[in-house]
Design a protein around this motif. Structure first.
Motif, short mmCIF file in Angstrom:
data_model
loop_
_atom_site.label_atom_id
_atom_site.label_comp_id
_atom_site.label_asym_id
_atom_site.label_seq_id
_atom_site.Cartn_x
_atom_site.Cartn_y
_atom_site.Cartn_z
N ASP A 40 -3.18 -4.27 -7.39
CA ASP A 40 -2.50 -5.24 -6.55
C ASP A 40 -3.13 -4.83 -4.74
O ASP A 40 -3.11 -3.62 -4.52
CB ASP A 40 -1.07 -4.86 -6.15
N VAL A 41 -3.70 -5.85 -4.26
CA VAL A 41 -4.37 -5.68 -2.99
C VAL A 41 -3.29 -5.29 -2.10
O VAL A 41 -3.52 -4.27 -1.13
CB VAL A 41 -4.96 -7.01 -2.51
N ALA A 42 -2.00 -5.69 -2.08
CA ALA A 42 -0.86 -5.03 -1.11
C ALA A 42 -0.78 -3.50 -1.38
O ALA A 42 0.02 -2.94 -0.35
CB ALA A 42 0.14 -5.92 -1.30
N SER A 43 -1.14 -3.09 -2.46
CA SER A 43 -0.94 -1.47 -2.71
C SER A 43 -1.95 -0.52 -2.35
O SER A 43 -1.93 0.45 -2.71
CB SER A 43 -0.56 -1.42 -4.29
N ILE A 44 -3.05 -1.35 -1.77
CA ILE A 44 -4.22 -0.42 -1.40
C ILE A 44 -4.10 0.77 -0.54
O ILE A 44 -4.37 2.04 -0.71
CB ILE A 44 -5.34 -1.37 -0.58
N PRO A 45 -2.93 0.52 0.48
CA PRO A 45 -2.49 1.80 1.33
C PRO A 45 -2.01 2.83 0.58
O PRO A 45 -2.27 4.18 0.77
CB PRO A 45 -1.65 1.21 2.28
N LEU A 46 -1.27 2.55 -0.43
CA LEU A 46 -0.58 3.42 -1.57
C LEU A 46 -1.61 4.36 -2.34
O LEU A 46 -1.52 5.25 -2.43
CB LEU A 46 0.34 2.82 -2.47
N TYR A 47 -2.85 3.36 -2.73
CA TYR A 47 -3.94 4.17 -3.38
C TYR A 47 -4.53 4.92 -2.70
O TYR A 47 -4.68 6.10 -3.00
CB TYR A 47 -4.59 2.99 -3.85
N ILE A 48 -4.95 4.63 -1.43
CA ILE A 48 -5.55 5.46 -0.47
C ILE A 48 -4.59 6.89 -0.27
O ILE A 48 -5.11 8.02 -0.32
CB ILE A 48 -5.89 4.93 0.93
N LEU A 49 -3.46 6.59 -0.05
CA LEU A 49 -2.39 7.94 0.15
C LEU A 49 -2.49 8.94 -1.11
O LEU A 49 -2.57 10.01 -0.97
CB LEU A 49 -1.17 7.41 0.29
N PHE A 50 -2.28 8.15 -2.33
CA PHE A 50 -2.56 8.99 -3.40
C PHE A 50 -3.68 9.70 -3.53
O PHE A 50 -3.84 10.86 -3.99
CB PHE A 50 -2.18 7.96 -4.76
N LEU A 51 -4.81 9.17 -3.33
CA LEU A 51 -6.13 9.69 -3.47
C LEU A 51 -6.19 10.72 -2.58
O LEU A 51 -6.78 11.86 -2.56
CB LEU A 51 -7.24 8.75 -3.24
#
Length: 226
Positions: A40-51
């Protein structure tokens, strides 16, 4: 355990760590495919934070695993004719993470029993059915399971370190080889000094090492339950 010991014996590396790593990597293709389908494109900040959090955890685990508390050691000078040997200075490295991944293996092995017993008794009746429901409830209770898992890892880490690291043997070997800790008398005083440092490592640095291991292993557990 046997396969892990064989891998270690042939010098490939830490066999048990390799087996654990292989088990984690085996799930990577499945996780990648799930990530692609649920992206989900809207979850990109969450993915970056998790990484970013993952990178920080990996760095912390590496630092703790490689960390050492050096104890200075001096070898007494020995005169043999015209030749003088000894008098060199070195250090005795005490690793912060003495136990490695063994406590995690022990803890997971014990916590696997309630799930196996609960599934085995699921078709029973009466009191056995009640026992099965209680065991399965414990396994499905995320917070309780995490607390017991953390407690087991803590206890096994302390126990494994106490068994594998013997201050008495180290103090005896230093005395036999003509080595001593500057300012500390050989023998009993050296043993007490090493024990004091070991206890200090356990109390000050042991908790952070344990939290890193527990977080990583429990994260894998949570991913597998999804």
């Amino acid at each position: 355990m046997w396969i892990g010991e064989l891998i270690s014996e042939f010098g490939i590396g830490n066999g048990i760590s390799f087996i654990i790593f292989a088990g984690i990597v085996a799930n990577v293709p499945t996780r990648i495919s799930q990530f692609i389908f649920t992206f989900d494109v809207a979850s990109i900040p969450l993915y970056i934070l998790f990484l970013a959090i993952g990178i920080l955890i990996i760095a912390g685990v590496v630092i703790i695993t490689e960390a050492e508390r050096p104890i200075p050691v001096t070898y007494a000078k020995q005169v043999r004719g015209d030749h003088i040997s000894g008098g060199t200075q070195t250090y005795l490295p005490i690793r912060v993470n003495q136990a490695g991944v063994m406590p995690i293996i022990f803890a997971l092995s014990i916590l696997l029993f309630p799930q196996l017993a609960g599934n085995f008794l699921a078709s029973s009746t009466g009191i056995l059915k009640s026992i099965s429901d209680g065991l399965l409830w414990f396994v499905q209770n995320t917070w309780l399971y995490a607390f017991v898992y953390f407690l087991f890892v803590f206890l096994f880490t302390y126990f494994y370190t106490a068994v594998t690291f013997d201050p008495d043997q180290i103090a005896e070997n230093l005395q036999k080889n003509g080595a001593f800790v500057p300012g500390i008398r050989p023998g009993q005083a050296t043993r007490e000094y090493i024990t004091k440092i070991l206890n200090r490592i356990r109390s000050e640095e042991h908790t952070s090492e344990l939290q890193s291991h527990s977080f990583n292993s429990y994260a894998v557990f949570c991913l597998k339950k999804k």
